[in-house]
Design an enzyme around this catalytic site. Structure first.
Site, PDB file in Angstrom:
ATOM      1  N   ASP A  75      45.407  61.528  19.828  1.00  0.00           N
ATOM      2  CA  ASP A  75      46.151  60.269  19.928  1.00  0.00           C
ATOM      3  C   ASP A  75      47.270  60.175  18.885  1.00  0.00           C
ATOM      4  O   ASP A  75      47.256  60.875  17.878  1.00  0.00           O
ATOM      5  CB  ASP A  75      45.209  59.077  19.668  1.00  0.00           C
ATOM      6  CG  ASP A  75      44.250  58.846  20.818  1.00  0.00           C
ATOM      7  OD1 ASP A  75      44.207  59.676  21.747  1.00  0.00           O
ATOM      8  OD2 ASP A  75      43.542  57.820  20.776  1.00  0.00           O
ATOM      9  N   HIS A 217      43.284  63.108  16.186  1.00  0.00           N
ATOM     10  CA  HIS A 217      44.691  62.716  16.022  1.00  0.00           C
ATOM     11  C   HIS A 217      45.484  63.922  15.540  1.00  0.00           C
ATOM     12  O   HIS A 217      45.121  64.503  14.497  1.00  0.00           O
ATOM     13  CB  HIS A 217      44.797  61.566  15.020  1.00  0.00           C
ATOM     14  CG  HIS A 217      44.046  60.344  15.460  1.00  0.00           C
ATOM     15  ND1 HIS A 217      42.684  60.235  15.320  1.00  0.00           N
ATOM     16  CD2 HIS A 217      44.458  59.217  16.074  1.00  0.00           C
ATOM     17  CE1 HIS A 217      42.281  59.074  15.828  1.00  0.00           C
ATOM     18  NE2 HIS A 217      43.334  58.429  16.298  1.00  0.00           N
TER      19      HIS A 217
HETATM   20 NI    NI Z   1      45.650  55.408  18.156  1.00  0.00          NI
END
Ligand code: NI
Length: 250
Positions: A75, A217
């Site tokens: 993400d 991430h």
């Molecule tokens: Ni996020």
């Protein structure tokens, strides 16, 4: 009433009882048959809905056992430094992943998005600037989603079909329904918090199960390093990395 008549009456009653019982049993088994037919019907429906699990041959079961599918998801990107590093790593390991992108990052780094798409990764939407959608008005929330879809489309020529709302928090009464599939996760590595390779690896190794979606991430060096180790160790354990569409619709 003498004893004999009493007995006769009793026999008559017993006889009637037996007829009643037979009728009842008959009715019951008829009902049961109907139920079984209905159950078979719904089982067939389930089988169709659940990827035809009931119809698997032994051979299919065997193949599925060998390949335990899981998905890596990243993400908040693209990140100018760590996303290209991640793409290099994934290419080297021949692994496809899913990236949920922020519109504001897509605007800044279109070339990375282009590369992601060309290298076969799945691109999803993570809103425009990572605001909690449920705290916005419907119009604002929709524009966060739509603006990001348009930006990604302008680079890849494909509208994203998968949406991961920031904080996993979707806005229920969103009426701009853009027909996207919401994708959350099963294993949260908390990589943004620890920024520690070993902690991220152990979070995954302790919690992973077949069919899981792993949340990470692509904004940290530690996550790139952890991903390298996670891929090696899980491949050794018989896992296969796929994009989330394969997990959801398989
Ligand atoms: Ni996020």
């Amino acid at each position: 009433m003498n004893r004999a008549t009493k007995k006769k009456a009793w026999q008559k009653l017993l006889y009637l009882d037996m007829i009643c019982l037979m009728l009842l049993l008959g009715g019951f088994s008829y009902q049961k048959m109907g139920q079984q037919i209905r159950e078979t019907g719904s089982m067939q429906q389930n089988a169709q809905g659940d990827s035809g699990e009931q119809e698997n041959t032994d051979e299919n079961v065997e193949t599925e056992k060998e390949k335990k599918k899981i998905a890596l998801t990243f993400d908040d990107g693209p990140h100018p430094v760590y996303t290209p590093e991640m793409l290099d790593l994934l290419k080297e390991k021949d692994v496809k992943a899913t990236f949920f992108l922020l519109g504001q990052q897509v605007e800044k780094y279109p070339d990375i998005v282009k590369r992601m798409n060309e290298e076969g990764h799945l691109i999803g939407n993570h809103s425009y600037k990572h605001e909690q959608l449920s705290k916005l008005s419907s119009v604002q929330a929709c524009s966060q989603v739509n603006r990001t879809n348009e930006l990604i489309y302008s680079i890849t020529g494909k509208y994203p079909e998968y949406l991961r709302p920031p904080f996993g928090d979707w806005k229920d009464d969103l009426d701009c329904e853009v027909n996207m599939v919401e994708v959350l996760w099963d294993v949260d590595t908390l990589d943004w918090s620890s920024q520690n390779k070993d902690k991220v690896v152990s979070k995954v190794m302790k919690n992973i199960e077949e069919g899981d979606i792993i949340l990470m991430h692509d904004s940290y060096e530690s996550t790139v390093q952890a991903t390298a180790e996670i891929i090696d160790r899980l491949q050794e354990d018989g896992y296969e990395f796929v994009t989330v569409d394969e997990l959801i619709f398989d």
